[in-house]
Design a protein around this motif. Structure first.
Motif, PDB file in Angstrom:
ATOM      1  N   SER A 222      74.925 134.834 108.232  1.00 36.53           N
ATOM      2  CA  SER A 222      75.892 135.246 109.238  1.00 36.53           C
ATOM      3  C   SER A 222      77.236 135.522 108.568  1.00 36.53           C
ATOM      4  N   GLN A 223      78.142 136.105 109.323  1.00 35.60           N
ATOM      5  CA  GLN A 223      79.452 136.466 108.790  1.00 35.60           C
ATOM      6  C   GLN A 223      80.558 135.492 109.218  1.00 35.60           C
ATOM      7  N   GLY A 224      80.253 134.623 110.184  1.00 38.47           N
ATOM      8  CA  GLY A 224      81.302 133.790 110.762  1.00 38.47           C
ATOM      9  C   GLY A 224      81.377 132.398 110.169  1.00 38.47           C
ATOM     10  N   LEU A 225      82.235 131.590 110.776  1.00 36.60           N
ATOM     11  CA  LEU A 225      82.374 130.183 110.421  1.00 36.60           C
ATOM     12  C   LEU A 225      81.403 129.360 111.260  1.00 36.60           C
ATOM     13  N   SER A 226      80.808 128.344 110.655  1.00 34.63           N
ATOM     14  CA  SER A 226      79.831 127.496 111.357  1.00 34.63           C
ATOM     15  C   SER A 226      80.221 126.039 111.178  1.00 34.63           C
ATOM     16  N   PHE A 227      80.819 125.454 112.214  1.00 37.30           N
ATOM     17  CA  PHE A 227      81.254 124.059 112.182  1.00 37.30           C
ATOM     18  C   PHE A 227      80.230 123.180 112.902  1.00 37.30           C
ATOM     19  N   VAL A 228      79.863 122.079 112.268  1.00 37.50           N
ATOM     20  CA  VAL A 228      78.929 121.114 112.849  1.00 37.50           C
ATOM     21  C   VAL A 228      79.653 119.785 113.020  1.00 37.50           C
ATOM     22  N   PHE A 229      79.624 119.245 114.233  1.00 40.08           N
ATOM     23  CA  PHE A 229      80.205 117.926 114.499  1.00 40.08           C
ATOM     24  C   PHE A 229      79.087 116.894 114.495  1.00 40.08           C
ATOM     25  N   ARG A 230      79.273 115.851 113.688  1.00 38.17           N
ATOM     26  CA  ARG A 230      78.275 114.782 113.610  1.00 38.17           C
ATOM     27  C   ARG A 230      78.989 113.434 113.550  1.00 38.17           C
ATOM     28  N   PRO A 231      78.289 112.341 113.889  1.00 37.48           N
ATOM     29  CA  PRO A 231      78.915 111.019 113.800  1.00 37.48           C
ATOM     30  C   PRO A 231      79.195 110.645 112.351  1.00 37.48           C
ATOM     31  N   ILE A 232      80.215 109.832 112.166  1.00 48.44           N
ATOM     32  CA  ILE A 232      80.672 109.524 110.816  1.00 48.44           C
ATOM     33  C   ILE A 232      79.615 108.770 110.000  1.00 48.44           C
ATOM     34  N   ARG A 233      78.692 108.100 110.668  1.00 48.68           N
ATOM     35  CA  ARG A 233      77.650 107.391 109.926  1.00 48.68           C
ATOM     36  C   ARG A 233      76.745 108.358 109.163  1.00 48.68           C
ATOM     37  N   ALA A 234      76.756 109.623 109.535  1.00 50.74           N
ATOM     38  CA  ALA A 234      75.926 110.620 108.850  1.00 50.74           C
ATOM     39  C   ALA A 234      76.410 110.892 107.435  1.00 50.74           C
ATOM     40  N   GLN A 235      77.599 110.390 107.071  1.00 54.46           N
ATOM     41  CA  GLN A 235      78.094 110.610 105.711  1.00 54.46           C
ATOM     42  C   GLN A 235      77.194 109.953 104.666  1.00 54.46           C
ATOM     43  N   MET A 236      76.407 108.973 105.075  1.00 56.69           N
ATOM     44  CA  MET A 236      75.505 108.302 104.141  1.00 56.69           C
ATOM     45  C   MET A 236      74.189 109.056 103.978  1.00 56.69           C
ATOM     46  N   GLN A 237      74.004 110.105 104.753  1.00 57.18           N
ATOM     47  CA  GLN A 237      72.766 110.876 104.702  1.00 57.18           C
ATOM     48  C   GLN A 237      72.983 112.160 103.921  1.00 57.18           C
ATOM     49  N   PRO A 238      71.958 112.639 103.204  1.00 59.99           N
ATOM     50  CA  PRO A 238      72.109 113.905 102.471  1.00 59.99           C
ATOM     51  C   PRO A 238      72.255 115.066 103.450  1.00 59.99           C
ATOM     52  N   SER A 239      72.936 116.096 103.005  1.00 59.61           N
ATOM     53  CA  SER A 239      73.153 117.266 103.857  1.00 59.61           C
ATOM     54  C   SER A 239      73.235 118.510 102.989  1.00 59.61           C
ATOM     55  N   PRO A 240      72.676 119.634 103.454  1.00 55.12           N
ATOM     56  CA  PRO A 240      72.774 120.887 102.709  1.00 55.12           C
ATOM     57  C   PRO A 240      74.114 121.583 102.887  1.00 55.12           C
ATOM     58  N   ALA A 241      74.965 121.077 103.787  1.00 56.58           N
ATOM     59  CA  ALA A 241      76.269 121.709 104.018  1.00 56.58           C
ATOM     60  C   ALA A 241      77.079 121.726 102.735  1.00 56.58           C
ATOM     61  N   SER A 242      77.751 122.836 102.475  1.00 56.52           N
ATOM     62  CA  SER A 242      78.539 122.950 101.246  1.00 56.52           C
ATOM     63  C   SER A 242      79.864 122.220 101.347  1.00 56.52           C
ATOM     64  N   LEU A 243      80.296 121.929 102.576  1.00 56.80           N
ATOM     65  CA  LEU A 243      81.587 121.278 102.786  1.00 56.80           C
ATOM     66  C   LEU A 243      81.436 120.223 103.868  1.00 56.80           C
ATOM     67  N   ARG A 244      81.839 118.992 103.528  1.00 59.26           N
ATOM     68  CA  ARG A 244      81.740 117.885 104.487  1.00 59.26           C
ATOM     69  C   ARG A 244      83.077 117.153 104.515  1.00 59.26           C
ATOM     70  N   LEU A 245      83.602 116.946 105.718  1.00 60.33           N
ATOM     71  CA  LEU A 245      84.876 116.276 105.889  1.00 60.33           C
ATOM     72  C   LEU A 245      84.739 115.145 106.889  1.00 60.33           C
ATOM     73  N   CYS A 246      85.314 113.989 106.562  1.00 60.32           N
ATOM     74  CA  CYS A 246      85.420 112.876 107.500  1.00 60.32           C
ATOM     75  C   CYS A 246      86.825 112.897 108.095  1.00 60.32           C
ATOM     76  N   LEU A 247      86.894 112.908 109.420  1.00 59.82           N
ATOM     77  CA  LEU A 247      88.177 112.919 110.109  1.00 59.82           C
ATOM     78  C   LEU A 247      88.415 111.552 110.745  1.00 59.82           C
TER      79      LEU A 247
END
Length: 251
Positions: A156-181
């Motif tokens: 796709s050409q756009g931005l794709s933001f995924v909201f997940r619970p902070i506990r997911a930071q301990m799980q692997p993810s294919p996302a190229s960018l991960r931020l904890c807020l």
């Protein structure tokens, strides 16, 4: 030819551990100079999943994204929100300069329908930015599903933001960018970049959340308007039975 140049010529996604990656995808400024300095390419990456991990909803995550919402809507690009847990207050969007005719809300009754809607929008490639709140059921939010979404985002050409619970930071993810807020104060966030194409960033980036256009500082009215997007719910004139069940409305 220098070694850095040789590596860059191998593949645009290759970078040295002490450097931020630079690939061919379009970058869109976040609206925060301090954050853009830490994002590879100097902004939000298109053609990728961007994970925003939250301890709970309503800490200012929508205000954090208001600069990009406003920019894309004024460029006549669609903003699609799927599965938002709290109904956005449309007058507040207007106060932040977001063109409401470009905002599209999708809600589904079943989690599997929400996932289907997300994939359909990704495949359509007809959005400027997609904001998706994934189902928390493990069967619907597992590595296989995330890899499929990441693959579709790359097409796709756009931005794709995924909201997940902070506990997911301990799980692997294919996302190229991960931020904890996390909340620093009612009007600021700590942004921890836990994954990026570049060196590890030990300290969080402190972000002062934007205020509505024309708002006067330090007045009760302006402070109330600024916080309006962060309310867990607004309930007025609801029957007691509805209030007891936690029904939510937006004013």
């Amino acid at each position: 030819m220098s070694s850095d140049l040789a590596i860059a010529n191998i593949h645009p996604g290759v970078w040295r551990a002490h450097q931020l990656a630079s690939d061919t995808s379009v970058r869109i400024p976040s609206g925060f100079a301090a954050l853009d300095q830490q994002l590879p390419g100097g902004g939000w990456p298109t053609r990728n999943l961007i994970e925003l991990l939250l301890k709970h909803h309503g800490i200012g995550e929508l205000r954090f994204l208001m600069p990009v919402l406003r920019k894309l809507s004024l460029e006549q690009k669609k903003l699609v929100l799927i599965g938002a847990p709290l109904l956005p207050l449309t007058p507040v969007f207007e106060q932040f300069g977001v063109a409401l005719n470009q905002v599209h809300l999708i809600q589904t009754d079943k989690p599997q329908d929400r996932l289907w809607a997300i994939e359909q929008v990704l495949q359509s490639d007809s959005f400027g930015a997609l904001f998706m709140w994934l189902p928390e059921e493990k069967a619907l939010c597992n590595p296989t599903v995330l890899r499929r979404l990441q693959y579709q985002a790359t097409r796709s050409q756009g931005l794709s933001f995924v909201f997940r619970p902070i506990r997911a930071q301990m799980q692997p993810s294919p996302a190229s960018l991960r931020l904890c807020l996390t909340a620093q104060s009612p009007n600021s966030l700590r942004v921890h970049l836990i994954k990026r194409r570049g060196p590890v960033l030990e300290e969080p980036v402190l972000i002062d959340l934007p205020k509505p256009q024309g708002a006067l500082p330090d007045t009760p009215h302006s402070q109330e308007l600024v916080r309006a997007l962060d309310r867990s719910e607004l309930q007025t004139n609801l029957p007691k039975a509805q209030q007891a069940t936690g029904s939510r409305i937006a004013i």
